[in-house]
Design a protein around this motif. Structure first.
Motif, PDB file in Angstrom:
ATOM      1  N   VAL A 756      -2.986  10.208  -0.253  1.00  0.00           N
ATOM      2  CA  VAL A 756      -2.095  10.369   0.896  1.00  0.00           C
ATOM      3  C   VAL A 756      -2.777   9.705   2.089  1.00  0.00           C
ATOM      4  CG1 VAL A 756      -0.965  11.994   2.453  1.00  0.00           C
ATOM      5  CG2 VAL A 756      -1.121  12.517   0.015  1.00  0.00           C
ATOM      6  N   THR A 757      -2.040   8.853   2.791  1.00  0.00           N
ATOM      7  CA  THR A 757      -2.610   8.085   3.896  1.00  0.00           C
ATOM      8  C   THR A 757      -1.883   8.396   5.190  1.00  0.00           C
ATOM      9  OG1 THR A 757      -3.210   6.280   2.399  1.00  0.00           O
ATOM     10  CG2 THR A 757      -3.144   5.767   4.748  1.00  0.00           C
ATOM     11  N   GLY A 794      -5.329   6.525  22.749  1.00  0.00           N
ATOM     12  CA  GLY A 794      -4.596   7.404  23.644  1.00  0.00           C
ATOM     13  C   GLY A 794      -3.413   7.980  22.891  1.00  0.00           C
ATOM     14  N   SER A 795      -2.309   8.200  23.567  1.00  0.00           N
ATOM     15  CA  SER A 795      -1.115   8.703  22.892  1.00  0.00           C
ATOM     16  C   SER A 795      -0.753   7.768  21.738  1.00  0.00           C
ATOM     17  CB  SER A 795       0.039   8.814  23.881  1.00  0.00           C
ATOM     18  OG  SER A 795      -0.283   9.733  24.919  1.00  0.00           O
ATOM     19  N   PHE A 796      -0.279   8.367  20.635  1.00  0.00           N
ATOM     20  CA  PHE A 796      -0.091   7.546  19.442  1.00  0.00           C
ATOM     21  C   PHE A 796       1.125   8.001  18.650  1.00  0.00           C
ATOM     22  CE2 PHE A 796      -2.776  11.082  18.235  1.00  0.00           C
ATOM     23  CZ  PHE A 796      -2.406  11.429  16.939  1.00  0.00           C
ATOM     24  N   GLU A 797       1.478   7.181  17.675  1.00  0.00           N
ATOM     25  CA  GLU A 797       2.557   7.501  16.750  1.00  0.00           C
ATOM     26  C   GLU A 797       2.025   7.346  15.336  1.00  0.00           C
ATOM     27  OE1 GLU A 797       5.164   3.462  16.568  1.00  0.00           O
ATOM     28  OE2 GLU A 797       5.098   4.447  18.546  1.00  0.00           O
ATOM     29  N   TYR A 798       2.639   8.084  14.412  1.00  0.00           N
ATOM     30  CA  TYR A 798       2.121   8.026  13.049  1.00  0.00           C
ATOM     31  C   TYR A 798       3.193   8.380  12.036  1.00  0.00           C
ATOM     32  CZ  TYR A 798       1.814  13.191  12.694  1.00  0.00           C
ATOM     33  OH  TYR A 798       2.100  14.542  12.627  1.00  0.00           O
ATOM     34  N   TYR A 799       2.865   8.065  10.785  1.00  0.00           N
ATOM     35  CA  TYR A 799       3.605   8.600   9.648  1.00  0.00           C
ATOM     36  C   TYR A 799       2.633   8.791   8.501  1.00  0.00           C
ATOM     37  CZ  TYR A 799       3.802   3.834   7.621  1.00  0.00           C
ATOM     38  OH  TYR A 799       3.486   2.610   7.094  1.00  0.00           O
ATOM     39  N   VAL A 800       3.057   9.516   7.483  1.00  0.00           N
ATOM     40  CA  VAL A 800       2.224   9.838   6.339  1.00  0.00           C
ATOM     41  C   VAL A 800       2.895   9.276   5.090  1.00  0.00           C
ATOM     42  CG1 VAL A 800       1.115  11.689   5.015  1.00  0.00           C
ATOM     43  CG2 VAL A 800       1.435  11.940   7.489  1.00  0.00           C
ATOM     44  N   GLU A 801       2.100   8.727   4.193  1.00  0.00           N
ATOM     45  CA  GLU A 801       2.646   8.071   3.012  1.00  0.00           C
ATOM     46  C   GLU A 801       1.780   8.362   1.796  1.00  0.00           C
ATOM     47  OE1 GLU A 801       4.433   3.657   2.138  1.00  0.00           O
ATOM     48  OE2 GLU A 801       2.454   3.776   3.080  1.00  0.00           O
ATOM     49  N   THR A 802       2.410   8.558   0.655  1.00  0.00           N
ATOM     50  CA  THR A 802       1.690   8.748  -0.605  1.00  0.00           C
ATOM     51  C   THR A 802       1.701   7.443  -1.399  1.00  0.00           C
ATOM     52  OG1 THR A 802       3.565   9.354  -2.000  1.00  0.00           O
ATOM     53  CG2 THR A 802       2.587  11.104  -0.653  1.00  0.00           C
ATOM     54  N   THR A 803       0.813   7.361  -2.371  1.00  0.00           N
ATOM     55  CA  THR A 803       0.800   6.186  -3.243  1.00  0.00           C
ATOM     56  C   THR A 803       2.022   6.134  -4.142  1.00  0.00           C
ATOM     57  OG1 THR A 803      -0.665   7.491  -4.668  1.00  0.00           O
ATOM     58  CG2 THR A 803      -1.698   5.829  -3.272  1.00  0.00           C
ATOM     59  N   SER A 804       2.803   7.217  -4.161  1.00  0.00           N
ATOM     60  CA  SER A 804       4.066   7.205  -4.916  1.00  0.00           C
ATOM     61  C   SER A 804       5.256   6.916  -4.000  1.00  0.00           C
ATOM     62  CB  SER A 804       4.260   8.538  -5.630  1.00  0.00           C
ATOM     63  OG  SER A 804       4.252   9.619  -4.697  1.00  0.00           O
ATOM     64  N   LEU A 806       6.271   8.380  -1.235  1.00  0.00           N
ATOM     65  CA  LEU A 806       6.874   9.450  -0.443  1.00  0.00           C
ATOM     66  C   LEU A 806       6.386   9.303   0.987  1.00  0.00           C
ATOM     67  CD1 LEU A 806       6.293  12.491  -2.837  1.00  0.00           C
ATOM     68  CD2 LEU A 806       8.438  11.231  -2.505  1.00  0.00           C
ATOM     69  N   ARG A 807       7.281   9.511   1.946  1.00  0.00           N
ATOM     70  CA  ARG A 807       6.882   9.347   3.340  1.00  0.00           C
ATOM     71  C   ARG A 807       7.373  10.525   4.176  1.00  0.00           C
ATOM     72  NH1 ARG A 807       8.787   4.101   1.983  1.00  0.00           N
ATOM     73  NH2 ARG A 807       7.101   2.557   1.894  1.00  0.00           N
ATOM     74  N   TRP A 808       6.604  10.794   5.205  1.00  0.00           N
ATOM     75  CA  TRP A 808       6.971  11.791   6.215  1.00  0.00           C
ATOM     76  C   TRP A 808       6.623  11.207   7.574  1.00  0.00           C
ATOM     77  CZ3 TRP A 808       5.061  14.157  10.425  1.00  0.00           C
ATOM     78  CH2 TRP A 808       5.755  15.280  10.911  1.00  0.00           C
ATOM     79  N   PRO A 809       7.473  11.387   8.602  1.00  0.00           N
ATOM     80  CA  PRO A 809       8.744  12.119   8.602  1.00  0.00           C
ATOM     81  C   PRO A 809       9.838  11.351   7.880  1.00  0.00           C
ATOM     82  CG  PRO A 809       8.397  11.081  10.734  1.00  0.00           C
ATOM     83  CD  PRO A 809       7.143  10.854   9.950  1.00  0.00           C
ATOM     84  N   PRO A 810      10.942  12.010   7.589  1.00  0.00           N
ATOM     85  CA  PRO A 810      12.055  11.320   6.929  1.00  0.00           C
ATOM     86  C   PRO A 810      12.461  10.072   7.720  1.00  0.00           C
ATOM     87  CG  PRO A 810      12.448  13.677   6.975  1.00  0.00           C
ATOM     88  CD  PRO A 810      11.231  13.442   7.823  1.00  0.00           C
ATOM     89  N   GLY A 811      12.605   8.977   7.005  1.00  0.00           N
ATOM     90  CA  GLY A 811      12.964   7.726   7.660  1.00  0.00           C
ATOM     91  C   GLY A 811      11.792   6.858   8.029  1.00  0.00           C
ATOM     92  N   ALA A 812      10.548   7.355   7.811  1.00  0.00           N
ATOM     93  CA  ALA A 812       9.366   6.549   8.121  1.00  0.00           C
ATOM     94  C   ALA A 812       9.358   5.300   7.236  1.00  0.00           C
ATOM     95  CB  ALA A 812       8.111   7.382   7.882  1.00  0.00           C
ATOM     96  N   PRO A 813       8.815   4.172   7.753  1.00  0.00           N
ATOM     97  CA  PRO A 813       8.139   4.027   9.041  1.00  0.00           C
ATOM     98  C   PRO A 813       9.053   3.696  10.221  1.00  0.00           C
ATOM     99  CG  PRO A 813       7.908   2.011   7.787  1.00  0.00           C
ATOM    100  CD  PRO A 813       8.666   2.967   6.911  1.00  0.00           C
ATOM    101  N   ASP A 814      10.364   3.570   9.975  1.00  0.00           N
ATOM    102  CA  ASP A 814      11.263   3.306  11.102  1.00  0.00           C
ATOM    103  C   ASP A 814      11.326   4.496  12.049  1.00  0.00           C
ATOM    104  OD1 ASP A 814      11.896   0.800  10.078  1.00  0.00           O
ATOM    105  OD2 ASP A 814      13.525   1.593   8.860  1.00  0.00           O
ATOM    106  N   VAL A 815      11.178   5.693  11.486  1.00  0.00           N
ATOM    107  CA  VAL A 815      11.112   6.921  12.283  1.00  0.00           C
ATOM    108  C   VAL A 815       9.677   7.419  12.214  1.00  0.00           C
ATOM    109  CG1 VAL A 815      11.934   9.291  12.519  1.00  0.00           C
ATOM    110  CG2 VAL A 815      13.514   7.485  11.771  1.00  0.00           C
ATOM    111  N   VAL A 816       9.098   7.758  13.365  1.00  0.00           N
ATOM    112  CA  VAL A 816       7.693   8.173  13.394  1.00  0.00           C
ATOM    113  C   VAL A 816       7.550   9.495  14.141  1.00  0.00           C
ATOM    114  CG1 VAL A 816       6.766   5.834  13.252  1.00  0.00           C
ATOM    115  CG2 VAL A 816       7.286   6.825  15.504  1.00  0.00           C
ATOM    116  N   GLN A 817       6.392  10.108  13.942  1.00  0.00           N
ATOM    117  CA  GLN A 817       6.013  11.278  14.736  1.00  0.00           C
ATOM    118  C   GLN A 817       5.133  10.791  15.876  1.00  0.00           C
ATOM    119  OE1 GLN A 817       6.937  14.601  14.471  1.00  0.00           O
ATOM    120  NE2 GLN A 817       5.891  14.695  16.448  1.00  0.00           N
TER     121      GLN A 817
END
Length: 824
Positions: A756-757, A794-804, A806-817
Motif C-alpha cells: 500500500v502506497t 507545507g499543506s498537501f494532498e494525497y491518495y492511497v493506492e494498493t498494488t491491486s 484499489l484506491r482511496w479516496p473514491p475517485g483517486a487520483p482525480d479526487v484527493v484528500q
C-alpha cells in the motif's frame, strides 16, 4: 477630521498588508485572492488557509495569497479578519457584534466590483465565518469528513450577506465511553480528526463521562479517563504512583463485558480479522495490558498513556477553539474501599492530577443511570450523598484553585418529585446544570428545565441509543424537535450524545445547523440528498421522500438491548414481518446507477448496505427461532429418533443461518469506513452471532453423533465481499511540528499480499506525486500504517493506492484528500 483619521488608518493598514504579505507563501494562479494581515492570530490565519483549501477543492484552481491588492478590485478578493472588518466599517456596513462567535460573511460594493469580507467578534468567530463561506458554496461538513460538490457545478463566488449569531452558547458532542463503537477505540488521531470537523461545523464543546471505580471490575466500571485518588499519589508531571493505581480499561475484543464474548481477532469470522492488527484489539492506551493491566505498575502505565493521549488531543481541541470537559459519578467511589480519607480529599487529588496532565475547561459530576430507571427520589440516601459530594467537589475546587468550571450532569436533571431541586440546593458556582434526555432520547426534553432559574442549562439529546447501536438510526426530526424544546426552556447548551460518527452524521449535522438557525427536517433531508449523493430533480425528490419516510420513530428496529447494546435474539415474530418493512431499502438501492460521482457513489453504497443488512438481521432472528424450535423437537423425541430428526430439522436451518449471517456481515463490512463500524462488526459477531452458533453446538453434535459440523454449518473465516481499501481515520489538518499519520486496511480474499502506497504532493501542485510505502503491521493481517513529513510541502494532498489498484479516496487520483499544515 475623524473620517480623515479613519481613512488614513485604513490606508496604513492596507500598506502594511501589501508589504508584509510578501513574506507569506505564494501558491496558485487562480483569480481568487485571499488577503489576511500577517500579525493575525493562528485561528485567523487558519481561516485563510481553509478558504484557500476548500475553494481549491470546489473550483479546481488554488486561490492565491496575494502580496498586493489588485489595482482594480474585481469579484474575486476575500479579506479575512480585521482587514475585512475595517473594510466593512469604512463602507458603513459593519455589523455590531452581539456574541463572542458572532460572525459575518459579506460581499461589499466597490467602484470596480465586489470585495468579500470574512470577520467576527473573535478569532474563533473568524474561523466560523470562513467555514460558513464554504457552506454558502455548497461544501458540507460532517463529523467524519467533508462533502465537496463536483467541480462541474462551480460558477464562481456568489454574492453573500450573512450575519450569524448562535442560538446556544455551548454547542457540541458527548461521545460516550463503554462500547467498541465509540471513543473506546479512538486513537489520538481520531480525536483530532473529530475536533477539526467540530470546528468546521461551528461547534465549541466536547465532554467525556467516566464510569467509576469498582473493585470487581464489572460491566460499566473502572475506566481510565479520570483517575480517582489522593494528591499524594500524583507526581509533578501528572504521573500516578503504582501504589494508588487500580486496573482500568476501555472496551477491547477480549474484555467480556456488556454481553460481548471475548474473541481473539485472529479467530474472527467473515474476513473481519483482516482489519484488526492485534489479537486483543482496543484502545492504544492499553498496549500490552489488553484487556486489563495485571500489576500496579501496568495500571499506572494505563493512566499515564491515557493522560498523554488526552493531553495531546485536548491541546488540539483548544487550538481550534473547542472547550473540553471530563467528569465522574456521584456518589464518589473511592479506590480500595478507603474509609479514612474524605471525598473532598479525593476530589483534590482528581483535580491536581487533571491540571498536571491535560487541559480542560469544565469538570462535570454525574448522578448515576439508576436515578432514571429506579425513579430515585429526594428521600433516597443516594440523593443526600450526591449533595454532599457536590459540596465536597466545590470545596476541593477552592482548595487547589482549579482553573476550570464545574457543572452537574446525569441521566436525569435531578431526583423525583422535583427534578430541578439541584437548582435550589447547589451553589451558583456550578455554572450549569445538564442531563441526558430521558428514555434514551425517546422522551422530550424534561419540562423541569423551565424551573431552573439560578443556573445555566444544557440539554443532551441522543444522536443514537445503545439498544439500537448496531443498526441505522436516523433521528433528525426528533433532534430538531428537542432543539425547539431547548429554546422554549431557555436552555443555553446543546450537546449530542453518541458513539458512532458516520452512522449519526445526519442528526449531528441537523443539530449543529439548528444551533445557529431554525431548521425543518424536510428541508434538511432535501439538502442532505443533494450534497451527499449529488442528486437533483426527480432523483432528489425520491431520495428525500425515502429518508423522510424512515426518519426518527419510522425506522424499523430489528435489534434491542440484550445484556448489552444492539443485540440480536431468536424472534419468531420476525418470520412474519410485513413485506413493506424493509421495502425502503430496495427502493433506495435500486437508484444506485443514478449516482455516478465516485464520492457520492461510495456514500450511497454505505447507506444501501446499512439498510440491507438490517433486513438480514430480521431474517437471522427468524431462523434462530426456528433453530431453537427444531432443537426442542429433537430434545423431546425418543433417543433412537434424534439423529435423523437433527439431520432433517436442525442442520438445514443452521446452514441457512450461516448463509444469512454471511450476507449480513458481508454487507456490514461494506459500511466499514471508521472505527465505529469496526466496533459494530465486533459487536454483531461477539454479542449476537457467536452465541447463536456456539450455545447449542455441543448438544447438536451429540444429536448428530459426529465430532464436528460440516463446513456449510459453520461461519466462514473468509471474506465474501468486493475488495476494498479503507482509511478509518482521516485528519484534514496538522500543526507544523506534527508528522501526518495514516492507517489503511484492505478487505479482500485471500489475505491481500501486496503493498500500500501513500502518494503525496503540495496542495494545488501539478507536479508528480511522491510515494511512501506503508508498513504492514502484522504479517497475517492487512493493516498498514505510516507517516508523512510535510516540512518540504507545507499543506498537501494525497491518495492511497494498493498494488491491486484499489484506491482511496473514491475517485483517486482525480479526487484527493487534502491536509493543511497550520502554525504551531
Amino acid at each position: 477630521f475623524a473620517n480623515c483619521v479613519f481613512s488614513f488608518a485604513f490606508f496604513c493598514a492596507m500598506l502594511i498588508v501589501w508589504l508584509a504579505l510578501a513574506s507569506l507563501v505564494h501558491l496558485g494562479d487562480a483569480s481568487i485572492q485571499i488577503i489576511v494581515a500577517p500579525d493575525e492570530g493562528v485561528l485567523v490565519k487558519q481561516a485563510a488557509q481553509e478558504l484557500q483549501r476548500y475553494l481549491y477543492l470546489r473550483s479546481g484552481a488554488l486561490p492565491r495569497v496575494a502580496n498586493e491588492l489588485p489595482e482594480a478590485v474585481q469579484d474575486d478578493v476575500i479579506l479575512v479578519g480585521k482587514l475585512a472588518e475595517l473594510q466593512a466599517r469604512r463602507l458603513g456596513l459593519a455589523e455590531a457584534m452581539q456574541h463572542e462567535e458572532h460572525h459575518v460573511v459579506q460581499s461589499l460594493p466597490t467602484k470596480t466590483g465586489l470585495i468579500h469580507v470574512v470577520y467576527g467578534a473573535s478569532d474563533r468567530a473568524v474561523l466560523d465565518a470562513a467555514y460558513h463561506l464554504c457552506e454558502l458554496h455548497g461544501i458540507r461538513f460532517r463529523i467524519h469528513g467533508d462533502i465537496i460538490p463536483s467541480r462541474a457545478t462551480w460558477a464562481g463566488l456568489v454574492k453573500m450577506n450573512v450575519s450569524a449569531v448562535p442560538r446556544f452558547n455551548e454547542r457540541g458532542l458527548h461521545p460516550f465511553h463503554d462500547f467498541a463503537e465509540g471513543p473506546d477505540w479512538w486513537t489520538v488521531n481520531d480525536y483530532k480528526a473529530l475536533f477539526a470537523q467540530m470546528a468546521k461545523m461551528r461547534m465549541n464543546f466536547f465532554g467525556l463521562h467516566t464510569y467509576p471505580y469498582n473493585k470487581q471490575q464489572v460491566t460499566g466500571t473502572n475506566e481510565p479517563t479520570v483517575w480517582i485518588g489522593l494528591t499524594s499519589g500524583v507526581g509533578p508531571d501528572g504521573s500516578v504512583s503504582p501504589a494508588q493505581s487500580y486496573p482500568t480499561s476501555y472496551q477491547s475484543t477480549l474484555r467480556a463485558q456488556w454481553g460481548y464474548t471475548a474473541i481473539n481477532t485472529g479467530n474472527f469470522s467473515f474476513g473481519g480479522k483482516y482489519m484488526f492488527e492485534h489479537d486483543c484489539y482496543g484502545s492504544t492506551v492499553q498496549g500490552a495490558s489488553c484487556p486489563f493491566p495485571a500489576t500496579p505498575e501496568e495500571s499506572a502505565e494505563v493512566f499515564e498513556k491515557t493522560g498523554a493521549l488526552l493531553h495531546d488531543a485536548f491541546t488540539a481541541a483548544r487550538a481550534v477553539g473547542l472547550r473540553t470537559c471530563v467528569g465522574t459519578e456521584a456518589p464518589l467511589h473511592k479506590p480500595f474501599d478507603d474509609t479514612t480519607h474524605s471525598s473532598r480529599e479525593y476530589f483534590q487529588g482528581v483535580f491536581e492530577r487533571i491540571m498536571r496532565t491535560y487541559p480542560i475547561d469544565t469538570y462535570w459530576l454525574w448522578t448515576p443511570e439508576n436515578w432514571e430507571w429506579d425513579h430515585l427520589t429526594t428521600n433516597s440516601s443516594d440523593f443526600q450523598q450526591a449533595v454532599a459530594d457536590f459540596a465536597a467537589l466545590l470545596q476541593a475546587h477552592d482548595d487547589v484553585q482549579a482553573n476550570f468550571t464545574l457543572v452537574t450532569c446525569g441521566w436525569v436533571l435531578g431526583p423525583l418529585p422535583n427534578r430541578s431541586i439541584f437548582d435550589q440546593v447547589l451553589s451558583t458556582r456550578f455554572v450549569a446544570m445538564s442531563s441526558l434526555d430521558q428514555n434514551v432520547g425517546n422522551s422530550p426534553i424534561d419540562p423541569a428545565y423551565k424551573q431552573v432559574t439560578r443556573h445555566s442549562k444544557w440539554a443532551i439529546p441522543w444522536m443514537e441509543d445503545d439498544p439500537g447501536l448496531t443498526v441505522s438510526q436516523l433521528w433528525v426530526n426528533r433532534t430538531l424537535s428537542h432543539v425547539v424544546d431547548a429554546l422554549t426552556y431557555s436552555i443555553e447548551g446543546l450537546l449530542g450524545i453518541h458513539w458512532r460518527t458516520v452512522a449519526v452524521a445526519p442528526q449531528v449535522a441537523a443539530m449543529a445547523s439548528a444551533a445557529w438557525d431554525p431548521l425543518m427536517s424536510g428541508v434538511f433531508w432535501q439538502d442532505w440528498v443533494q450534497s451527499e449523493f449529488g442528486a437533483s430533480g426527480a432523483l432528489a425528490e425520491t431520495l428525500t421522500e425515502i429518508f423522510i419516510s424512515i426518519d426518527s420513530f419510522s425506522m424499523p428496529r430489528p435489534v434491542t438491548w440484550l445484556n448489552g447494546p444492539g443485540g440480536i435474539g431468536p424472534d419468531p415474530a420476525s418470520c412474519s414481518l410485513p413485506n413493506q418493512t424493509f421495502a425502503f431499502a430496495d427502493t433506495f438501492c435500486a437508484l444506485e446507477e443514478s449516482v455516478t460521482e465516485p464520492g457520492a457513489h461510495a456514500r450511497f453504497l454505505y447507506w444501501c448496505a446499512s439498510f440491507q443488512y438490517m433486513r438480514q438481521i430480521a431474517a437471522f432472528k427468524c431462523l434462530w427461532s426456528k433453530y431453537d424450535a427444531a432443537m426442542a423437537v429433537v430434545a423431546a423425541a425418543p433417543q433412537p429418533q434424534r439423529r435423523a430428526l437433527a439431520e432433517k430439522l436442525v442442520l438445514p436451518v443452521r446452514i441457512d443461518m450461516v448463509t444469512v449471517a454471511t450476507k449480513l456481515m458481508t454487507l456490514q463490512l461494506q459500511t466499514v469506513s471508521s472505527r465505529g463500524e469496526m466496533g459494530t462488526f465486533y459487536n454483531l459477531l461477539s454479542h449476537s452471532l457467536a452465541p447463536a452458533f456456539d450455545d447449542k453446538v455441543d448438544l447438536l453434535l451429540k444429536y448428530l453423533e459426529i465430532s464436528s459440523l460440516p463446513p456449510a454449518a459453520l461461519p466462514p473465516g473468509q471474506y465474501a465481499g468486493p475488495s476494498r481499501i479503507v482509511v478509518p481515520t482521516v485528519r484534514t489538518s496538522i500543526v507544523s511540528s506534527e508528522q501526518y499519520w495514516i492507517q489503511a486496511f484492505v478487505l479482500s480474499e485471500p489475505l491481500f499480499p501486496g503493498r500500500v502506497t501513500l502518494w503525496t504532493r503540495a496542495l494545488g501542485s501539478t507536479s508528480a506525486y511522491r510515494g511512501t510505502v506503508l508498513n504492514r503491521i502484522t504479517a497475517d493481517r492487512a493493516v498498514f500504517e505510516g507517516t508523512f513529513d510535510a516540512t518540504s510541502t507545507g499543506s498537501f494532498e494525497y491518495y492511497v493506492e494498493t498494488t491491486s489498484n484499489l484506491r482511496w479516496p473514491p475517485g483517486a487520483p482525480d479526487v484527493v484528500q487534502t491536509v493543511i499544515v497550520t502554525p504551531q
